[in-house]
Design a protein around this motif. Structure first.
Motif, PDB file in Angstrom:
ATOM      1  N   SER A 171      28.698  40.202  90.062  1.00 22.35           N
ATOM      2  CA  SER A 171      27.796  40.205  88.904  1.00 22.35           C
ATOM      3  C   SER A 171      26.550  39.347  89.096  1.00 22.35           C
ATOM      4  O   SER A 171      25.711  39.271  88.206  1.00 22.35           O
ATOM      5  N   ALA A 172      26.401  38.714  90.247  1.00 21.27           N
ATOM      6  CA  ALA A 172      25.288  37.780  90.461  1.00 21.27           C
ATOM      7  C   ALA A 172      23.926  38.456  90.328  1.00 21.27           C
ATOM      8  O   ALA A 172      23.017  37.928  89.685  1.00 21.27           O
ATOM      9  N   GLY A 173      23.776  39.644  90.935  1.00 16.90           N
ATOM     10  CA  GLY A 173      22.494  40.349  90.883  1.00 16.90           C
ATOM     11  C   GLY A 173      22.111  40.734  89.470  1.00 16.90           C
ATOM     12  O   GLY A 173      20.958  40.567  89.050  1.00 16.90           O
ATOM     13  N   LEU A 174      23.087  41.275  88.724  1.00 15.54           N
ATOM     14  CA  LEU A 174      22.856  41.667  87.330  1.00 15.54           C
ATOM     15  C   LEU A 174      22.475  40.451  86.493  1.00 15.54           C
ATOM     16  O   LEU A 174      21.522  40.495  85.703  1.00 15.54           O
ATOM     17  N   ALA A 175      23.206  39.355  86.650  1.00 18.44           N
ATOM     18  CA  ALA A 175      22.952  38.138  85.876  1.00 18.44           C
ATOM     19  C   ALA A 175      21.578  37.559  86.198  1.00 18.44           C
ATOM     20  O   ALA A 175      20.850  37.113  85.297  1.00 18.44           O
ATOM     21  N   ALA A 176      21.192  37.575  87.470  1.00 21.71           N
ATOM     22  CA  ALA A 176      19.893  37.026  87.880  1.00 21.71           C
ATOM     23  C   ALA A 176      18.748  37.827  87.276  1.00 21.71           C
ATOM     24  O   ALA A 176      17.767  37.257  86.768  1.00 21.71           O
ATOM     25  N   LEU A 177      18.858  39.169  87.322  1.00 20.56           N
ATOM     26  CA  LEU A 177      17.797  40.016  86.771  1.00 20.56           C
ATOM     27  C   LEU A 177      17.696  39.847  85.259  1.00 20.56           C
ATOM     28  O   LEU A 177      16.601  39.722  84.703  1.00 20.56           O
ATOM     29  N   PHE A 178      18.852  39.836  84.579  1.00 26.05           N
ATOM     30  CA  PHE A 178      18.836  39.661  83.126  1.00 26.05           C
ATOM     31  C   PHE A 178      18.228  38.313  82.758  1.00 26.05           C
ATOM     32  O   PHE A 178      17.464  38.205  81.798  1.00 26.05           O
ATOM     33  N   CYS A 179      18.563  37.287  83.524  1.00 28.93           N
ATOM     34  CA  CYS A 179      18.021  35.946  83.302  1.00 28.93           C
ATOM     35  C   CYS A 179      16.494  35.976  83.365  1.00 28.93           C
ATOM     36  O   CYS A 179      15.800  35.421  82.506  1.00 28.93           O
TER      37      CYS A 179
END
Length: 488
Positions: free
Chosen positions: A28-36
């Motif tokens: 989930s790191a990529g999704l979380a980074a983009l949403f951030c």
């Protein structure tokens, strides 16, 4: 200074993103980074400084959990007090979060709801996200750009005054759900409402007795102007006049209700026409009606909705129905020059011609300026005769230090529009309240709205709309009310 501010902001964002990645799993790191990145893009520095990065990181992961599932064409909403033990993060305010299809009017309507509930708003964050979901509504990914498989979704995050009463939280959620549903209905019916307007334009003035072709063309141009981003359509419906015994009734044409005027079990499908009050509405000499509705807007911005009515005629020239539209004139409509506004331009030309003033001389230019700066709703709604009386009265005032009152009765008698000019150096809140009290009492008022104009002129202008109590038919004597205002 600005560079230092942005540098501090970027440093905090970097720390928050590092904390987000530190709490995220590998998948989930990529999704979380983009949403951030998308969420914090426009969050003010002051807000970023309130909490440690770890708290914001926990908030981001909780938000992704909230966004992970949403049914198609449905609103997801929660109104809550974030709790460290339950949600993983804390906040000094109560929080609203909503995920919806991206539509107009969502943010300003949310603000309206908060104001109506007297809940002070401290922060609104509104990223529009490109979301990819499976057929069951489960979130697959968030993309930085729109793709064939993504859909734009609106995510609204609001902080308002801390509330611990469950009823207050419930009321906020219920009202937001109601208003978001209204927006969805209005947006869904926008194209059909435009088609209804096209029908009204095609039919306009057909068989209307004694309607000059020039006036007919001007009204048609106005309706086309309305449809060109000058009017926010909230509802539309067609009516026909039918006779039951010796009494005429106004009957809803079944299936024509659109937007907030869609028919439902509460819709009054037919009602008798009170000829003592409704004659002006069905006056064949005035086939186009521009006024205010009896109800306030519940989306976009507060205030009474605008009402545009188009009368329909049979082959004998008798009024047999009406195409009705309710909504709000857009900011573009209010900002446009009156000379560029169909129908208004014709009324203004009539006023100038009947003023007796010589074109392009000082007084003529002053009169033009007065018309341009009158409340635009007055210019939309008043007849050329009423506009001439008001504008010439204001012209006579010029820069004189005196009080003048002008009252216009709305064509259906539902409200009175009052323009009060007073010397600017006498302008204060106490005097405004005195004037409003005098007008409300003198016009048997139930509801009151007001607007103020302060300019370089020696005179201040107060515009007061008074809606009389039900059943009241006040007959104001302007000079008497004016004298009471002067004495006050």
């Amino acid at each position: 200074m600005k560079a230092n501010h942005e540098k501090s902001r970027q440093l905090l964002l970097k720390k928050i993103k590092a904390a987000v990645l530190g709490q995220a799993g590998e998948r989930s790191a990529g999704l979380a980074a983009l949403f951030c990145d998308l969420f914090f893009k426009r969050v003010p520095l002051a807000e970023l400084s309130h909490e440690p990065p770890e708290n914001f990181a926990a908030m981001v992961h909780d938000q992704l959990g909230f966004l992970s599932q949403r049914k198609k064409n449905r609103l997801s909403i929660r109104v809550f007090n974030p709790d460290k033990q339950v949600d993983g993060w804390a906040c000094q305010h109560t929080v609203v979060e909503m995920c919806n299809d991206d539509m107009p009017f969502l943010v300003d309507t949310s603000r309206m709801v908060m104001q109506e509930l007297n809940l002070g708003v401290h922060l609104i964050v509104h990223p529009v996200l490109n979301m990819e979901r499976d057929v069951k509504g489960k979130l697959k990914s968030i993309t930085s750009r729109s793709t064939k498989s993504s859909v734009k979704e609106s995510f609204i995050h609001i902080h308002f005054d801390k509330q611990t009463d469950p009823e207050v939280l419930k009321d906020a959620e219920t009202l937001l759900k109601t208003r978001m549903a209204m927006i969805r209905t209005t947006v869904a019916d926008w194209q059909p409402m435009m088609r209804s307007l096209d029908f009204a334009i095609d039919e306009f003035g057909n068989n209307a007795p004694d309607l000059p072709e020039k006036a007919r063309k001007e009204c048609i141009d106005f309706l086309k102007w309305v449809g060109d981003d000058h009017f926010m359509f909230i509802g539309a419906r067609n009516y026909e006049i039918v006779q039951k015994g010796k009494i005429d009734h106004l009957k809803v044409v079944k299936g024509t209700g659109l937007g907030l005027l869609r028919e439902d079990i509460r819709t009054v499908l037919t009602r008798p026409i009170d000829r003592s009050r409704d004659d002006s509405r069905f006056n064949p000499d005035a086939p186009l009606i521009v006024t205010k509705a009896n109800t306030r807007s519940r989306m976009h911005r507060s205030g009474y909705m605008d009402y545009i009515g188009v009368l329909r005629f049979d082959e004998n020239g008798k009024v047999v129905g009406e195409c009705r539209f309710i909504g709000l004139f857009t900011s573009r409509a209010y900002q446009e020059r009156i000379a560029d506004t169909p129908l208004v331009a014709m009324k203004v030309k009539t006023v100038l011609e009947n003023s007796g003033l010589q074109e392009n001389r000082h007084a003529w230019k002053s009169l033009m300026h007065i018309l341009e700066t009158l409340p635009r709703d007055e210019v939309f709604q008043a007849s050329s005769t009423e506009l001439l009386s008001i504008a010439m009265g204001v012209l006579d005032l010029q820069e004189r230090q005196t009080v003048r009152l002008f009252i216009r009765r709305e064509r259906f008698g539902r409200f009175f529009s009052c323009l009060v000019y007073i010397p600017r150096d006498h302008w204060n809140t106490e005097n405004r309240e005195k004037i409003q009290s005098i007008l409300k009492q003198g016009l048997n008022g139930d509801k009151l709205d007001y607007m103020i104009q302060l300019s370089d002129s020696a005179l201040a202008r107060l515009h007061v709309i008074i809606r009389p109590k039900a059943g009241e038919e006040p007959q104001p004597v302007v000079k008497e009310l004016e004298a009471r205002i002067i004495n006050a």
